[in-house]
Design an enzyme around this catalytic site. Structure first.
Site, mmCIF file in Angstrom:
data_model
loop_
_atom_site.group_PDB
_atom_site.id
_atom_site.type_symbol
_atom_site.label_atom_id
_atom_site.label_comp_id
_atom_site.label_asym_id
_atom_site.label_seq_id
_atom_site.Cartn_x
_atom_site.Cartn_y
_atom_site.Cartn_z
ATOM 1 N N ARG A 89 -24.764 32.712 23.775
ATOM 2 C CA ARG A 89 -25.485 32.059 22.669
ATOM 3 C C ARG A 89 -25.479 33.003 21.463
ATOM 4 O O ARG A 89 -25.975 34.128 21.548
ATOM 5 C CB ARG A 89 -26.923 31.766 23.092
ATOM 6 C CG ARG A 89 -27.813 31.257 21.974
ATOM 7 C CD ARG A 89 -29.227 30.960 22.497
ATOM 8 N NE ARG A 89 -30.104 30.446 21.471
ATOM 9 C CZ ARG A 89 -31.113 31.128 20.922
ATOM 10 N NH1 ARG A 89 -31.380 32.371 21.307
ATOM 11 N NH2 ARG A 89 -31.869 30.589 19.993
ATOM 12 N N HIS A 133 -30.771 30.931 12.732
ATOM 13 C CA HIS A 133 -31.657 31.922 13.350
ATOM 14 C C HIS A 133 -32.196 32.806 12.219
ATOM 15 O O HIS A 133 -31.934 34.006 12.167
ATOM 16 C CB HIS A 133 -30.896 32.720 14.408
ATOM 17 C CG HIS A 133 -31.761 33.408 15.423
ATOM 18 N ND1 HIS A 133 -31.624 33.233 16.791
ATOM 19 C CD2 HIS A 133 -32.784 34.291 15.277
ATOM 20 C CE1 HIS A 133 -32.512 33.980 17.434
ATOM 21 N NE2 HIS A 133 -33.229 34.640 16.536
ATOM 22 N N GLU A 178 -36.603 28.688 16.949
ATOM 23 C CA GLU A 178 -38.024 29.016 16.779
ATOM 24 C C GLU A 178 -38.573 28.682 15.389
ATOM 25 O O GLU A 178 -38.964 29.583 14.631
ATOM 26 C CB GLU A 178 -38.255 30.500 17.085
ATOM 27 C CG GLU A 178 -37.809 30.913 18.476
ATOM 28 C CD GLU A 178 -38.262 32.332 18.837
ATOM 29 O OE1 GLU A 178 -38.769 33.041 17.965
ATOM 30 O OE2 GLU A 178 -38.117 32.709 20.019
ATOM 31 N N ASN A 307 -37.531 29.432 24.538
ATOM 32 C CA ASN A 307 -37.636 30.888 24.462
ATOM 33 C C ASN A 307 -39.007 31.273 24.974
ATOM 34 O O ASN A 307 -40.027 30.862 24.416
ATOM 35 C CB ASN A 307 -37.491 31.380 23.009
ATOM 36 C CG ASN A 307 -36.069 31.218 22.484
ATOM 37 O OD1 ASN A 307 -35.182 30.744 23.187
ATOM 38 N ND2 ASN A 307 -35.861 31.612 21.244
ATOM 39 N N TYR A 309 -41.489 34.520 26.257
ATOM 40 C CA TYR A 309 -41.737 35.952 26.441
ATOM 41 C C TYR A 309 -43.040 36.219 27.190
ATOM 42 O O TYR A 309 -43.091 37.068 28.060
ATOM 43 C CB TYR A 309 -41.710 36.684 25.087
ATOM 44 C CG TYR A 309 -40.288 36.729 24.550
ATOM 45 C CD1 TYR A 309 -39.402 37.718 24.968
ATOM 46 C CD2 TYR A 309 -39.811 35.739 23.697
ATOM 47 C CE1 TYR A 309 -38.080 37.730 24.539
ATOM 48 C CE2 TYR A 309 -38.490 35.747 23.252
ATOM 49 C CZ TYR A 309 -37.633 36.743 23.683
ATOM 50 O OH TYR A 309 -36.323 36.740 23.282
ATOM 51 N N GLU A 373 -33.806 32.098 25.558
ATOM 52 C CA GLU A 373 -34.167 33.519 25.446
ATOM 53 C C GLU A 373 -35.252 33.850 26.449
ATOM 54 O O GLU A 373 -36.228 33.095 26.590
ATOM 55 C CB GLU A 373 -34.731 33.878 24.054
ATOM 56 C CG GLU A 373 -33.733 33.912 22.944
ATOM 57 C CD GLU A 373 -34.355 34.300 21.603
ATOM 58 O OE1 GLU A 373 -35.385 35.013 21.580
ATOM 59 O OE2 GLU A 373 -33.798 33.868 20.586
#
Ligand code: FCB
Length: 467
Positions: A89, A133, A178, A307, A309, A373
Site C-alpha cells: 500500500r 495521504h 484518515e 487503520n 493503533y 495500517e
C-alpha cells in the site's frame, strides 16, 4: 535480509485461521518516504509548508529527503519482496502528479508511479493505491483548503489523472487516508498541516473530504473498463465510557460520533448521525450539505480500510471534577486503558481491535474490511550492524494479528492486513524521532536493515501460506 541473523522463533500466528486469499502487506505514504521534494516538477504540499513553521514539527524535521525512496524505489521493491508479502500500500503525491492542484498531469510525476507499479507487478506484489495521504497542494490550501467545497472537485479531477494512468494494472484504488486526521488534526487542533484552529472549518473539511471521496469513486467507476476495488481508509479506535456514570457514557458517545460515526454513517447510510448534528449545532456549526451531496457520499464502495493503533475510554469529567470546559462545552476526556504503552505513549490494546472489527461488522454490515495500517513505534536500539531486536514491536504485531483472527472467528469479514510501516519514516509532527518501521533506516546512509519484527512477519506469513 541480513543473512547473518537468525530470527528468534517469536509468537506463532493462530494456525490455519486465514484463508489462502487473505492479503499480507506493508504500507507507506508518499510524503513520509519519498523525499525529492522539488524534483521533476513537484510543487509544495501543505506539509512542506507546515514543516517550515517554527515549532510545528519536532526538531524542525521535514520530508525533503525522508527515506529517499524516490531515488531508491527499485531496491525498496526488492526489499518488500524479500519480506514475503503479496501486497504493497503506497500513496500518490498529488503535487507531484498535478503541480498546484489544477490542470493537466505532470508526466514526469506520474511516471514515477507508473514505474513503481511495473516494478511491483514484476516482483509479484499487488499495488494498493491510496490517492490522498495528506499532501494537499499548497495552492489549494491558499484557496481555502478542505473547508472550501471546490477542493472536493479538484480531488476528483486529480484522482482521474492517476486512475487513467494506472487503472490498466492496479486493482485497488482507495480515496482518502484518515479524513479524521485531515479535518480534526489539521483544521481544529492544528497539530498537523495546515495547522488551523477553527471548529467550523474542521466540520466543513469533514464534509468536503467525504464529498471528494464520493465524487472520485463515482468518476473512477464510470470510467472503468474492468472491475476495480474502490474504498476509503478510516482511522478508528474504540470509545468506551470510563465508568457507567451518565457523563462518561455521554462523553464516549460524543467521541465515537466525532471519531467514527460522522464518517461511516454518511458513507454507508447516507446521513449524518442526528445526535452529532445536534451537538455540532450547539457549537454554532453545521455540515455544509447541499442537495444531492449525501447520495454522492454514500455511493457504494467495495472495501473499508481500517487503520487501528489503540482503543480508548472516555470520561465526562476533567481532573478537577468539572463536566463543562472553559468554553461551556461538555468535557470529553480520553482515558487510556491499561498500562503498557508504545513510544507514542499510545496504550497497547489488542482486545479493543477485535471489539472494533466485530462492531464494524455489526453496525455497518456487508462491507469487507482490510486492515490498511497497524503497527507501533518503540525506542529501537540498533546494534553495531544496525540490527534491531524489537521484541516489543514483534509482540505488538503478533497480538494484533491474533486479534484480527479472533474478530474473523466472530464473523468480521476481514480480508487482509498491512503492517505500518515498511520502514522507519517521517512521522508527521514527530519528525524522524518515532520509528514505526519493521525495517530500520539509517538516515545518514539511507541503509535499510530489516528488524527482528520484519523477519518474524516474513516467517509468520510463510507459515500461514504453508511455505
Ligand atoms: C496514521 C497515519 C500514518 C502513520 C501512522 C503512525 O495515522 O495514517 O501515516 O503516521 O498513523
Amino acid at each position: 535480509m541480513n543473512p547473518t541473523v537468525t530470527p528468534a522463533p517469536g509468537p506463532l500466528l493462530p494456525y490455519a485461521t486465514f484463508p489462502p486469499d487473505f492479503r499480507w502487506g506493508v504500507a507507506t505514504s508518499s510524503y513520509q518516504i519519498e523525499g525529492a521534494a522539488t524534483e521533476d516538477g513537484r510543487t509544495p504540499s501543505i506539509w512542506d509548508t507546515f514543516c517550515r513553521v517554527p515549532g510545528a514539527v519536532r526538531d524542525g524535521d521535514h520530508g525533503d529527503v525522508a527515506c529517499d525512496h524516490y531515488h531508491r524505489m527499485p531496491q525498496d521493491v526488492a526489499l518488500i519482496k524479500s519480506l514475503g508479502v503479496d501486497s504493497y500500500r503506497f500513496s500518490v503525491a498529488w503535487p507531484r502528479v498535478q503541480p498546484g492542484g489544477r490542470g493537466p498531469a505532470n508526466p514526469a510525476g506520474l511516471a514515477f508511479y507508473d514505474r513503481l507499479t511495473d516494478e511491483l507487478l514484476a516482483a509479484g506484489i499487488a499495488p494498493w493505491v491510496t490517492l490522498y495521504h495528506w499532501d494537499l497542494p499548497q495552492e489549494l490550501e491558499d484557496a481555502g483548503g478542505w473547508p472550501n467545497r471546490d477542493t472536493a472537485y479538484r480531488f476528483a479531477d486529480y484522482a482521474m489523472l492517476v486512475f487513467d494512468k494506472l487503472a490498466d494494472r492496479v486493482d485497488t484504488f482507495t480515496t482518502l487516508n484518515e479524513p479524521w486526521c485531515s479535518a480534526w488534526l489539521g483544521y481544529q487542533i492544528g497539530v498537523h498541516a495546515p495547522g488551523r484552529r477553527d471548529f467550523g472549518a474542521a466540520i466543513s473539511a469533514v464534509h468536503h473530504l467525504l464529498l471528494g471521496h464520493g465524487l472520485a469513486t463515482q468518476r473512477m467507476r464510470a470510467a472503468q473498463t474492468r472491475p476495480h476495488t474502490y474504498g476509503i481508509t478510516l482511522n478508528m479506535g474504540t470509545a468506551d465510557p470510563a465508568t457507567d456514570a451518565p457523563a462518561d457514557r455521554d462523553a464516549a458517545r460524543r467521541a465515537d460520533g466525532m471519531g467514527l460515526r460522522i464518517y461511516l454513517d454518511p458513507l454507508r447510510h447516507g446521513r449524518y448521525p442526528e445526535d452529532m448534528v445536534a451537538d455540532i449545532a450547539a457549537q454554532g456549526s453545521a455540515f455544509p450539505v447541499r442537495d444531492g451531496d449525501l447520495e454522492i457520499i454514500s455511493t457504494p464502495f467495495d472495501v473499508l480500510g481500517v487503520n487501528f493503533y489503540f482503543g480508548q475510554d472516555f470520561s465526562g469529567t476533567d481532573e478537577n471534577g468539572n463536566t463543562v470546559d472553559g468554553d461551556g462545552l461538555p468535557v470529553v476526556r480520553q482515558v487510556f486503558p491499561g498500562t503498557a504503552r508504545t513510544a507514542m505513549d499510545w496504550p497497547i490494546t489488542p482486545e479493543r481491535f477485535t471489539q472494533l472489527l466485530v462492531r464494524l461488522h455489526r453496525d455497518y454490515p456487508g462491507l469487507p474490511l482490510v486492515i490498511t495500517e497497524n503497527g507501533a513505534a518503540f525506542d529501537d536500539r540498533p546494534d553495531d550492524e544496525n540490527f534491531v531486536r524489537d521484541d516489543d514491536r514483534t509482540a505488538y504485531l503478533a497480538e494484533h494479528i491474533a486479534a484480527v483472527a479472533a474478530a474473523r472467528e466472530q464473523g468480521a469479514d476481514v480480508r487482509g492486513y498491512f503492517a505500518w510501516s515498511l520502514m522507519d519514516n517521517f512521522e508527521w509532527a514527530e519528525g524522524y524521532a518515532k520509528r514505526f518501521g519493521i525495517v530500520h533506516v539509517d538516515y545518514t546512509t539511507q541503509k535499510r536493515t530489516p528488524k527482528q519484527s520484519a523477519l518474524w512477519y516474513r516467517d509468520a506469513i510463510n507459515r500461514d501460506r504453508g511455505r
